[in-house]
Design a protein around this motif. Structure first.
Motif, PDB file in Angstrom:
ATOM      1  N   UNK A  32       0.800  -1.194   0.103  1.00 52.48           N
ATOM      2  CA  UNK A  32       0.035   0.007  -0.029  1.00 52.48           C
ATOM      3  C   UNK A  32       0.923   1.192  -0.007  1.00 52.48           C
ATOM      4  N   UNK A  33       0.272   2.286   0.337  1.00 60.59           N
ATOM      5  CA  UNK A  33       1.088   3.754  -0.058  1.00 60.59           C
ATOM      6  C   UNK A  33       2.019   3.526   0.861  1.00 60.59           C
ATOM      7  N   UNK A  34       1.590   3.480   2.462  1.00 57.01           N
ATOM      8  CA  UNK A  34       2.721   3.161   3.391  1.00 57.01           C
ATOM      9  C   UNK A  34       3.872   2.443   3.412  1.00 57.01           C
ATOM     10  N   UNK A  39       9.389   1.198   1.927  1.00 49.49           N
ATOM     11  CA  UNK A  39      10.519   0.493   1.045  1.00 49.49           C
ATOM     12  C   UNK A  39      11.452   1.631   0.564  1.00 49.49           C
ATOM     13  N   UNK A  40      10.841   2.659  -0.177  1.00 52.21           N
ATOM     14  CA  UNK A  40      11.696   3.549  -0.567  1.00 52.21           C
ATOM     15  C   UNK A  40      12.757   4.202   0.367  1.00 52.21           C
ATOM     16  N   UNK A  41      12.353   4.526   1.747  1.00 50.96           N
ATOM     17  CA  UNK A  41      12.927   5.377   2.610  1.00 50.96           C
ATOM     18  C   UNK A  41      13.945   4.452   3.185  1.00 50.96           C
ATOM     19  N   UNK A  63      15.480 -12.849   9.082  1.00 61.14           N
ATOM     20  CA  UNK A  63      16.836 -12.318   8.601  1.00 61.14           C
ATOM     21  C   UNK A  63      17.065 -12.376   7.208  1.00 61.14           C
ATOM     22  N   UNK A  64      16.088 -12.853   6.281  1.00 56.94           N
ATOM     23  CA  UNK A  64      16.070 -13.098   4.659  1.00 56.94           C
ATOM     24  C   UNK A  64      15.607 -11.864   4.324  1.00 56.94           C
ATOM     25  N   UNK A  65      16.251 -10.728   4.374  1.00 57.83           N
ATOM     26  CA  UNK A  65      16.016  -9.473   4.070  1.00 57.83           C
ATOM     27  C   UNK A  65      16.173  -9.143   2.435  1.00 57.83           C
ATOM     28  N   UNK A  66      15.536  -8.167   2.062  1.00 56.04           N
ATOM     29  CA  UNK A  66      15.645  -7.718   0.557  1.00 56.04           C
ATOM     30  C   UNK A  66      16.503  -6.575   0.430  1.00 56.04           C
ATOM     31  N   UNK A  67      17.330  -6.102  -0.082  1.00 55.81           N
ATOM     32  CA  UNK A  67      18.178  -4.905  -0.219  1.00 55.81           C
ATOM     33  C   UNK A  67      17.440  -4.436  -1.462  1.00 55.81           C
TER      34      UNK A  67
END
Length: 215
Positions: A32-34, A39-41, A63-67
């Motif tokens: 959603x917008x938030x 994600x952008x910030x 811990x399986x993050x997405x950069x």
């Protein structure tokens, strides 16, 4: 970007997540917008869970993050393509990508994540997520002949009794010098604990979050 994206009537937009290094499609989720702004910030993927109706960050508990490397949107401005550097796996089943089966349902071995890349040859915790989903499905569909269905049919008292019995079995097994029995009984206990969580409506992610807070 936020001003041009066309969210649907529920305020959501589908986001295709792709490995920026090799182009492999990893998963599909919704923002959603938030969550898009987060994600952008933050530079990490955030999504909106339609089932829990809340925001969640990919990899916050596992811990399986997405950069995030880049965010694109399509010509209709109603679908996102997020290129990421994936840490670990994208799928809760332990596969690198959620798209690990073909149209015949055959599992594609080349799509399976090698646990040695992260767990140094040890099995990972993804099986707990997979088992939780299977148990949830058993509660919803109640297939005939399923032991898990039987537990849900009998109700909370039966489930609690089994948790108590398996706890006692773990204690007894721990007194045995051979750890194979302990492994077996501990697995039984974990299974029945997951059944209890599903019965009580506790998402396994809540357990992960609680352990993370204690860590």
């Amino acid at each position: 970007m936020l001003t041009t994206i066309k969210f649907d009537d529920k305020g959501l937009v589908p986001a295709i997540i792709q490995d920026y290094s090799n182009g492999q499609v990893l998963m599909l989720a919704y923002m959603n917008e938030e969550s898009l702004k987060k994600t952008i910030d933050s530079g990490k993927t955030w999504f909106y869970s339609r089932s829990r109706q809340s925001l969640w960050m990919k990899g916050e508990t596992s811990g399986h993050i997405q950069e995030v490397k880049e965010i694109r949107y399509d010509c209709d401005e109603d679908t996102l393509l997020v290129l990421v550097a994936q840490t670990g796996v994208a799928c809760h089943t332990g596969h690198y990508s959620c798209f690990y089966r073909n149209q015949e349902g055959k599992e594609l071995e080349t799509a399976r994540f090698d646990p040695e890349q992260i767990y140094s040859g040890k099995e990972g915790p993804a099986i707990l997520n997979e088992l939780y989903e299977v148990i949830t499905g058993r509660k919803e569909t109640r297939p005939e002949g399923s032991y898990t269905s039987y537990l849900f049919d009998k109700g909370i008292d039966k489930i609690l009794k089994k948790v108590g019995e398996e706890t006692a079995e773990v204690i007894i097994a721990a007194k045995n010098p051979d750890n194979s029995e302990l492994v077996y009984e501990a697995s039984d206990l974990l299974f029945h604990l997951l059944v209890l969580l599903v019965e009580k409506g506790v998402d396994i992610s809540e357990i992960y979050a609680e352990l993370r807070s204690r860590r």
